[in-house]
Design an enzyme around this catalytic site. Structure first.
Site, PDB file in Angstrom:
ATOM      1  N   THR A  84       0.842  -1.199   0.000  1.00 45.32           N
ATOM      2  CA  THR A  84       0.000   0.000   0.000  1.00 45.32           C
ATOM      3  C   THR A  84       0.872   1.241   0.000  1.00 45.32           C
ATOM      4  OG1 THR A  84      -1.617  -1.204   1.336  1.00 45.32           O
ATOM      5  CG2 THR A  84      -1.816   1.189   1.300  1.00 45.32           C
ATOM      6  N   CYS A  85       1.867   1.246   0.875  1.00 46.17           N
ATOM      7  CA  CYS A  85       2.669   2.447   1.107  1.00 46.17           C
ATOM      8  C   CYS A  85       3.279   3.001  -0.185  1.00 46.17           C
ATOM      9  CB  CYS A  85       3.752   2.122   2.130  1.00 46.17           C
ATOM     10  SG  CYS A  85       4.861   3.481   2.452  1.00 46.17           S
TER      11      CYS A  85
ATOM     12  N   THR B   4       0.090  -8.989   5.359  1.00 42.26           N
ATOM     13  CA  THR B   4      -0.852  -8.723   4.273  1.00 42.26           C
ATOM     14  C   THR B   4      -1.491  -7.337   4.347  1.00 42.26           C
ATOM     15  OG1 THR B   4      -2.440  -9.960   5.613  1.00 42.26           O
ATOM     16  CG2 THR B   4      -1.426 -11.134   3.785  1.00 42.26           C
TER      17      THR B   4
ATOM     18  N   SER C 115      -3.556  -3.826   5.087  1.00 42.81           N
ATOM     19  CA  SER C 115      -4.943  -3.432   5.347  1.00 42.81           C
ATOM     20  C   SER C 115      -5.562  -2.842   4.094  1.00 42.81           C
ATOM     21  CB  SER C 115      -4.957  -2.383   6.462  1.00 42.81           C
ATOM     22  OG  SER C 115      -4.265  -1.220   6.030  1.00 42.81           O
TER      23      SER C 115
ATOM     24  N   GLU D  14     -17.068  14.835   9.814  1.00 48.81           N
ATOM     25  CA  GLU D  14     -16.445  13.978  10.834  1.00 48.81           C
ATOM     26  C   GLU D  14     -17.495  13.588  11.876  1.00 48.81           C
ATOM     27  OE1 GLU D  14     -13.486  12.385  11.712  1.00 48.81           O
ATOM     28  OE2 GLU D  14     -14.620  11.856  13.513  1.00 48.81           O
TER      29      GLU D  14
ATOM     30  N   ASP E 220       0.177  -3.723   9.457  1.00 45.00           N
ATOM     31  CA  ASP E 220      -1.224  -3.302   9.597  1.00 45.00           C
ATOM     32  C   ASP E 220      -2.176  -4.436   9.969  1.00 45.00           C
ATOM     33  OD1 ASP E 220      -0.405  -0.790   8.801  1.00 45.00           O
ATOM     34  OD2 ASP E 220      -1.777  -0.633   7.103  1.00 45.00           O
TER      35      ASP E 220
ATOM     36  N   LEU F  20       0.972   2.250  10.439  1.00 48.27           N
ATOM     37  CA  LEU F  20       1.999   3.143   9.899  1.00 48.27           C
ATOM     38  C   LEU F  20       3.118   2.332   9.262  1.00 48.27           C
ATOM     39  CD1 LEU F  20       2.205   5.668  12.886  1.00 48.27           C
ATOM     40  CD2 LEU F  20       1.125   6.044  10.661  1.00 48.27           C
ATOM     41  N   ALA F  21       3.675   2.866   8.187  1.00 50.31           N
ATOM     42  CA  ALA F  21       4.703   2.145   7.438  1.00 50.31           C
ATOM     43  C   ALA F  21       5.941   1.862   8.294  1.00 50.31           C
ATOM     44  CB  ALA F  21       5.090   2.952   6.204  1.00 50.31           C
TER      45      ALA F  21
ATOM     46  N   HIS G  27      21.202  27.362  15.336  1.00 50.87           N
ATOM     47  CA  HIS G  27      20.376  28.549  15.143  1.00 50.87           C
ATOM     48  C   HIS G  27      20.620  29.109  13.744  1.00 50.87           C
ATOM     49  CE1 HIS G  27      18.338  32.306  16.043  1.00 50.87           C
ATOM     50  NE2 HIS G  27      19.357  32.926  15.461  1.00 50.87           N
TER      51      HIS G  27
END
Ligand code: FAD
Ligand code: NAI
Length: 463
Positions: free
Chosen positions: A41-42, A140, A142, A200, A310, A317-318, A442
């Protein structure tokens, strides 16, 4: 004689990394992948193409909206060539997936092409052939969680894969789910000119993140032009021609209304891929959420069968999948692998980026921990001020008694890069004082982390 020491099922970040490490450790390794290209997927439809479009759309918006002109870089007649933008994305994906194929050859990992299903606890069937192995690893991944009543057709109603490949910019895009995918891909299409509405279910976007971060993020996204409708649920969708009509109502129930859109993105989460694996033939069981539970050594309930990424519990997360892949491969080779699941950073690649590691303030309090919090606004960071990207803040949460850092939360243009320092500090058990007394170059955005750490004891300099 088994065909292989290890067969890995799935060539995403969990599986391909595990296969390479196992081969490096001397195991005869094969990796089964049903896609045309490696990387899961990634690389194919996730991290990489989304970041390619986020980068490209940011460049377009900077040139188009006058941000560059503010810095004296006049761009006249800026126009969008979406085909070229998509082509550059495809090129990046191709280079990276091809790179994994090269690494497989280099490390002598055999790619078994096709869909794998268990034939027994130590054998799998792929494309009509049976292969045996001493150990088998399930990686495998997600896929998209479907939303009942909202059918993905990849034209008007799309999932993340469809939203990465739209042939034109929609006039009005409705994103269902104000999580990571919705906000990243919503950002892409908003920057390219779409009006974007996020619907949402919960009363705030970005569930699981620190409450102050969620509030600040919503404020920033609204300022950017997103319409955000929290506490709202989609109850159905009707497609007519190239338009969709969504029916929505308050999450708690109430009067329903409709929203018209020319593109609807369904991004309400992902679920583990276990269908078609014939797990019953191997005896591997699932938990109530359909995930494969593993022990500290990544073995499932069946000895010799491992699982990572997954398809197992934890953040999807990868880098979590990759680290688990390495550790599990090390266990397969008789070594000890380690993943510290308490220190897994997460990054949302919007502008500004949103990144975190460790406990949120709410989680720390729920655990009954006595904490001190230090915050520093990017507005007071000299580099952010110079670059005119002052949105956001850094928040450091430390144990009140030991001063040990428990969590770091950042909204800033470079939050995804800044969080690496926080993760390293936490991995080494640093206190906020350790960060505060580490010399930071800086002018850098990273100085805001140092100042937030100083603020834990109430002594930042530039505030
Ligand atoms: P996957 O990458 O899903 O790979 C599993 C592979 O197994 C697939 O290629 C699949 O074809 C194959 N497979 C499945 N079943 C079989 C079978 N029976 N036989 C043979 N092969 C099979 N994470 C991040 O950390 N950063 C990001 O920026 C990020 N962006 C994302 C953006 C989007 C749009 C999406 C959808 C996800 C994103 N993610 C991101 C999440 C990340 O992609 C996943 O966490 C990660 O890919 C999981 O790796 P995995 O190896 O467990 O599974
Ligand atoms: P998510 O879990 O991040 O967000 C889903 C959102 O949908 C939540 O806010 C949830 O409350 C909401 N929701 C659920 N049902 C709903 C409904 N019926 N109506 C309205 N809202 C509803 O899932 P998302 O965004 O689909 O991403 C899936 C996974 O992919 C995540 O777990 C993430 O870890 C991973 N990912 C990671 C990225 C990164 O690391 N930058 C980028 C993209 C995805």
């Amino acid at each position: 004689m088994a065909n292989y020491d290890l067969i890995v099922i799935g060539a995403g970040p969990g599986g391909y990394v595990a296969a390479i490490r196992a081969a490096q450790l001397g195991l005869k390794t094969a990796c089964v992948e049903s896609r045309e290209t490696l990387g899961g997927t990634c690389l194919n439809v996730g991290c990489i193409p989304s970041k390619a479009l986020l980068h490209a759309s940011e460049l377009y918006e900077e040139a188009h909206s006058g941000v560059l002109a503010k810095f004296g870089v006049n761009c006249k007649g800026v126009s969008l060539d979406l085909d070229q933008m998509q082509a550059e994305k495809v090129k990046a994906v191709g280079e990276l997936t091809g790179g994994i194929e090269f690494l497989f050859k280099k490390n002598k990992v055999e790619w078994l092409k096709g869909q794998a299903a268990f034939a027994s606890a130590n054998s799998v069937e792929v494309a009509g052939k049976t292969y045996t192995a001493d150990k088998i690893m399930i990686a495998t991944g997600s896929s998209v969680t479907p939303l009942p009543g909202v059918v993905v057709d990849q034209k008007v109603i799309v999932d993340s894969t469809g939203a990465l490949a739209l042939p034109k910019v929609p006039k009005h895009m409705v994103v269902i789910g104000g999580g990571v995918i919705g906000l990243e891909l919503g950002s892409v299409w908003r920057r390219l000119g779409a009006e974007v509405t996020v619907v949402e279910y919960l009363d705030q976007i970005l569930p699981g993140m620190d409450a102050e971060v969620r509030k600040e993020a919503a404020k920033i996204f609204k300022k950017q032009g997103f319409t955000i409708r929290t506490g709202t649920k989609v109850t159905g969708a009707a497609v007519k021609g190239s338009k969709a009509t969504l029916t929505v109502e308050p999450a708690a129930g109430g009067v329903s209304e409709t929203i018209e859109a020319d593109c609807v993105l369904v991004s309400i989460g992902r679920r583990p891929n276990t269908d078609g694996l014939s797990l019953d033939k191997a005896g591997v069981t699932l938990n109530a959420r359909g995930q494969i539970e593993v022990g500290h050594d990544f073995q499932t309930n069946v000895p010799g069968i491992y699982a990572v990424g997954d398809v197992t519990p934890g953040p999807m997360l990868a880098h979590k999948a990759e680290d688990e892949g390495i550790a599990a491969a090390e266990f397969c080779a008789g070594l000890t692998g380690i993943v510290n699941h308490d220190v897994i950073p997460g990054v949302v690649y919007t502008m500004p980026e949103i990144a975190d590691v460790g406990l949120t303030e709410e989680e720390a309090k729920a655990k009954g921990l006595d904490i001190k919090v230090g915050k520093f606004p990017m507005m007071a960071n000299s580099r952010a001020k110079t670059n005119r990207d002052t949105d956001g803040f850094v928040k450091v949460i430390a144990d009140a008694k030991t001063d040990r850092v428990l969590g770091v939360h950042i909204i800033a243009s470079l939050a995804g890069t800044m969080i690496a320092e926080a993760a390293l500090a936490m991995e080494f058990g640093a206190t906020s004082e350790d960060i505060a007394y580490t010399c930071h170059a800086h002018p850098t955005h990273a100085e805001a982390l140092k100042e937030a750490a100083m603020a834990v004891t109430g002594k930042p300099i530039h505030m």
